[in-house]
Scaffold this motif. Structure first.
Motif, PDB file in Angstrom:
ATOM      1  N   SER A 147       0.840  -1.197   0.000  1.00  0.00           N
ATOM      2  CA  SER A 147       0.000   0.000   0.000  1.00  0.00           C
ATOM      3  C   SER A 147       0.872   1.243   0.000  1.00  0.00           C
ATOM      4  CB  SER A 147      -0.902   0.033   1.234  1.00  0.00           C
ATOM      5  OG  SER A 147      -1.854  -0.995   1.154  1.00  0.00           O
ATOM      6  N   LEU A 148       0.390   2.290  -0.659  1.00  0.00           N
ATOM      7  CA  LEU A 148       1.103   3.555  -0.668  1.00  0.00           C
ATOM      8  C   LEU A 148       0.115   4.697  -0.788  1.00  0.00           C
ATOM      9  CD1 LEU A 148       1.380   4.783  -3.853  1.00  0.00           C
ATOM     10  CD2 LEU A 148       2.716   2.703  -4.022  1.00  0.00           C
ATOM     11  N   GLN A 149       0.580   5.891  -0.489  1.00  0.00           N
ATOM     12  CA  GLN A 149      -0.258   7.088  -0.563  1.00  0.00           C
ATOM     13  C   GLN A 149       0.401   8.104  -1.481  1.00  0.00           C
ATOM     14  OE1 GLN A 149      -0.842   9.251   3.090  1.00  0.00           O
ATOM     15  NE2 GLN A 149      -2.564  10.393   2.260  1.00  0.00           N
ATOM     16  N   VAL A 150      -0.410   8.734  -2.341  1.00  0.00           N
ATOM     17  CA  VAL A 150       0.069   9.817  -3.186  1.00  0.00           C
ATOM     18  C   VAL A 150       0.003  11.091  -2.354  1.00  0.00           C
ATOM     19  CG1 VAL A 150      -0.341  11.158  -5.275  1.00  0.00           C
ATOM     20  CG2 VAL A 150      -0.643   8.682  -5.319  1.00  0.00           C
ATOM     21  N   LEU A 151       1.158  11.685  -2.077  1.00  0.00           N
ATOM     22  CA  LEU A 151       1.223  12.871  -1.225  1.00  0.00           C
ATOM     23  C   LEU A 151       1.076  14.164  -2.021  1.00  0.00           C
ATOM     24  CD1 LEU A 151       4.157  11.880   1.141  1.00  0.00           C
ATOM     25  CD2 LEU A 151       1.707  11.673   1.560  1.00  0.00           C
ATOM     26  N   ALA A 152       1.665  14.204  -3.207  1.00  0.00           N
ATOM     27  CA  ALA A 152       1.621  15.423  -4.018  1.00  0.00           C
ATOM     28  C   ALA A 152       1.931  15.083  -5.466  1.00  0.00           C
ATOM     29  CB  ALA A 152       2.632  16.438  -3.499  1.00  0.00           C
ATOM     30  N   LYS A 153       1.515  15.996  -6.355  1.00  0.00           N
ATOM     31  CA  LYS A 153       1.820  15.858  -7.775  1.00  0.00           C
ATOM     32  C   LYS A 153       2.394  17.181  -8.262  1.00  0.00           C
ATOM     33  CE  LYS A 153      -0.576  12.928 -10.154  1.00  0.00           C
ATOM     34  NZ  LYS A 153      -1.597  12.330 -10.998  1.00  0.00           N
ATOM     35  N   GLY A 154       3.275  17.117  -9.237  1.00  0.00           N
ATOM     36  CA  GLY A 154       3.908  18.311  -9.778  1.00  0.00           C
ATOM     37  C   GLY A 154       2.883  19.292 -10.340  1.00  0.00           C
ATOM     38  N   LEU A 155       3.243  20.558 -10.346  1.00  0.00           N
ATOM     39  CA  LEU A 155       2.328  21.607 -10.800  1.00  0.00           C
ATOM     40  C   LEU A 155       2.016  21.530 -12.292  1.00  0.00           C
ATOM     41  CD1 LEU A 155       3.728  24.689  -8.853  1.00  0.00           C
ATOM     42  CD2 LEU A 155       1.701  23.334  -8.342  1.00  0.00           C
ATOM     43  N   PHE A 156       2.991  21.186 -13.091  1.00  0.00           N
ATOM     44  CA  PHE A 156       2.810  21.199 -14.545  1.00  0.00           C
ATOM     45  C   PHE A 156       2.655  19.779 -15.080  1.00  0.00           C
ATOM     46  CE2 PHE A 156       5.314  24.925 -13.359  1.00  0.00           C
ATOM     47  CZ  PHE A 156       4.426  25.914 -13.753  1.00  0.00           C
ATOM     48  N   GLY A 157       1.418  19.335 -15.224  1.00  0.00           N
ATOM     49  CA  GLY A 157       1.141  18.011 -15.760  1.00  0.00           C
ATOM     50  C   GLY A 157       1.214  16.886 -14.751  1.00  0.00           C
ATOM     51  N   GLY A 158       1.422  17.186 -13.481  1.00  0.00           N
ATOM     52  CA  GLY A 158       1.430  16.148 -12.452  1.00  0.00           C
ATOM     53  C   GLY A 158       2.726  15.388 -12.319  1.00  0.00           C
ATOM     54  N   ASP A 159       3.784  15.832 -13.001  1.00  0.00           N
ATOM     55  CA  ASP A 159       5.060  15.131 -12.991  1.00  0.00           C
ATOM     56  C   ASP A 159       6.055  15.968 -12.195  1.00  0.00           C
ATOM     57  OD1 ASP A 159       7.043  13.310 -13.600  1.00  0.00           O
ATOM     58  OD2 ASP A 159       7.294  13.964 -15.667  1.00  0.00           O
ATOM     59  N   PRO A 160       6.717  15.456 -11.177  1.00  0.00           N
ATOM     60  CA  PRO A 160       6.727  14.093 -10.652  1.00  0.00           C
ATOM     61  C   PRO A 160       5.590  13.845  -9.659  1.00  0.00           C
ATOM     62  CG  PRO A 160       8.293  15.397  -9.432  1.00  0.00           C
ATOM     63  CD  PRO A 160       7.694  16.304 -10.486  1.00  0.00           C
ATOM     64  N   VAL A 161       5.477  12.586  -9.236  1.00  0.00           N
ATOM     65  CA  VAL A 161       4.488  12.165  -8.257  1.00  0.00           C
ATOM     66  C   VAL A 161       5.235  11.812  -6.967  1.00  0.00           C
ATOM     67  CG1 VAL A 161       2.699  10.470  -7.736  1.00  0.00           C
ATOM     68  CG2 VAL A 161       3.035  11.217 -10.093  1.00  0.00           C
TER      69      VAL A 161
ATOM     70  N   ARG B 146       9.526   8.162   1.535  1.00  0.00           N
ATOM     71  CA  ARG B 146       8.905   8.963   0.483  1.00  0.00           C
ATOM     72  C   ARG B 146       9.774   8.911  -0.770  1.00  0.00           C
ATOM     73  NH1 ARG B 146       6.486  14.357   3.430  1.00  0.00           N
ATOM     74  NH2 ARG B 146       5.139  13.200   4.855  1.00  0.00           N
ATOM     75  N   PHE B 147       9.088   8.861  -1.926  1.00  0.00           N
ATOM     76  CA  PHE B 147       9.781   8.779  -3.207  1.00  0.00           C
ATOM     77  C   PHE B 147       9.110   9.700  -4.213  1.00  0.00           C
ATOM     78  CE2 PHE B 147       9.998   4.630  -1.145  1.00  0.00           C
ATOM     79  CZ  PHE B 147      11.358   4.414  -1.096  1.00  0.00           C
ATOM     80  N   ALA B 148       9.902  10.342  -5.054  1.00  0.00           N
ATOM     81  CA  ALA B 148       9.377  11.119  -6.174  1.00  0.00           C
ATOM     82  C   ALA B 148       9.598  10.290  -7.427  1.00  0.00           C
ATOM     83  CB  ALA B 148      10.096  12.456  -6.284  1.00  0.00           C
ATOM     84  N   LEU B 149       8.514   9.978  -8.118  1.00  0.00           N
ATOM     85  CA  LEU B 149       8.579   9.157  -9.321  1.00  0.00           C
ATOM     86  C   LEU B 149       8.295   9.996 -10.556  1.00  0.00           C
ATOM     87  CD1 LEU B 149       6.545   6.048  -8.140  1.00  0.00           C
ATOM     88  CD2 LEU B 149       9.017   6.328  -8.145  1.00  0.00           C
ATOM     89  N   ARG B 150       9.042   9.751 -11.617  1.00  0.00           N
ATOM     90  CA  ARG B 150       8.753  10.376 -12.898  1.00  0.00           C
ATOM     91  C   ARG B 150       7.495   9.742 -13.491  1.00  0.00           C
ATOM     92  NH1 ARG B 150      14.310   8.655 -13.993  1.00  0.00           N
ATOM     93  NH2 ARG B 150      15.638  10.271 -13.169  1.00  0.00           N
ATOM     94  N   LYS B 151       6.911  10.433 -14.446  1.00  0.00           N
ATOM     95  CA  LYS B 151       5.685   9.945 -15.088  1.00  0.00           C
ATOM     96  C   LYS B 151       5.896   8.549 -15.677  1.00  0.00           C
ATOM     97  CE  LYS B 151       2.308  10.937 -18.640  1.00  0.00           C
ATOM     98  NZ  LYS B 151       1.860  11.829 -19.717  1.00  0.00           N
TER      99      LYS B 151
END
Length: 85
Positions: free
Chosen positions: A44-58, A66-71
């Motif tokens: 299980s995981l939780q999406v904490l935030a998404k990038g301002l422009f197009g949601g990238d990174p997540v 915590r991890f930042a993933l590319r699209k």
């Protein structure tokens, strides 16, 4: 649905990990790295935030990490929503 499609503050469970098309006959180094970091089926995981422009990174959280993933990484992780947000 893939992880990139999940909205901020939703909690999800990983149901599948997809290999990149160029790695069908060999190991996929991106998936191997994700699995080493804790992205495994059933986790299980939780999406904490998404990038301002197009949601990238997540930005996601698995337990206390915590991890930042590319699209392109997030699109390989297929999930089901486990909360109603």
């Amino acid at each position: 649905m893939n992880l990139f499609q999940v909205k901020q503050d939703q909690t999800v469970k990983i149901i599948d990990l997809k290999k990149g098309e160029q790695y069908q006959d060999k190991n996929d180094p991106v998936l191997e790295r994700l699995e080493l970091l804790g992205f495994r089926v059933g986790e299980s995981l939780q999406v904490l935030a998404k990038g301002l422009f197009g949601g990238d990174p997540v930005l996601v959280q698995i337990e206390t990490s915590r991890f930042a993933l590319r699209k392109n990484e997030a699109e390989r992780i297929f999930v089901e929503i486990t909360n109603g947000n």
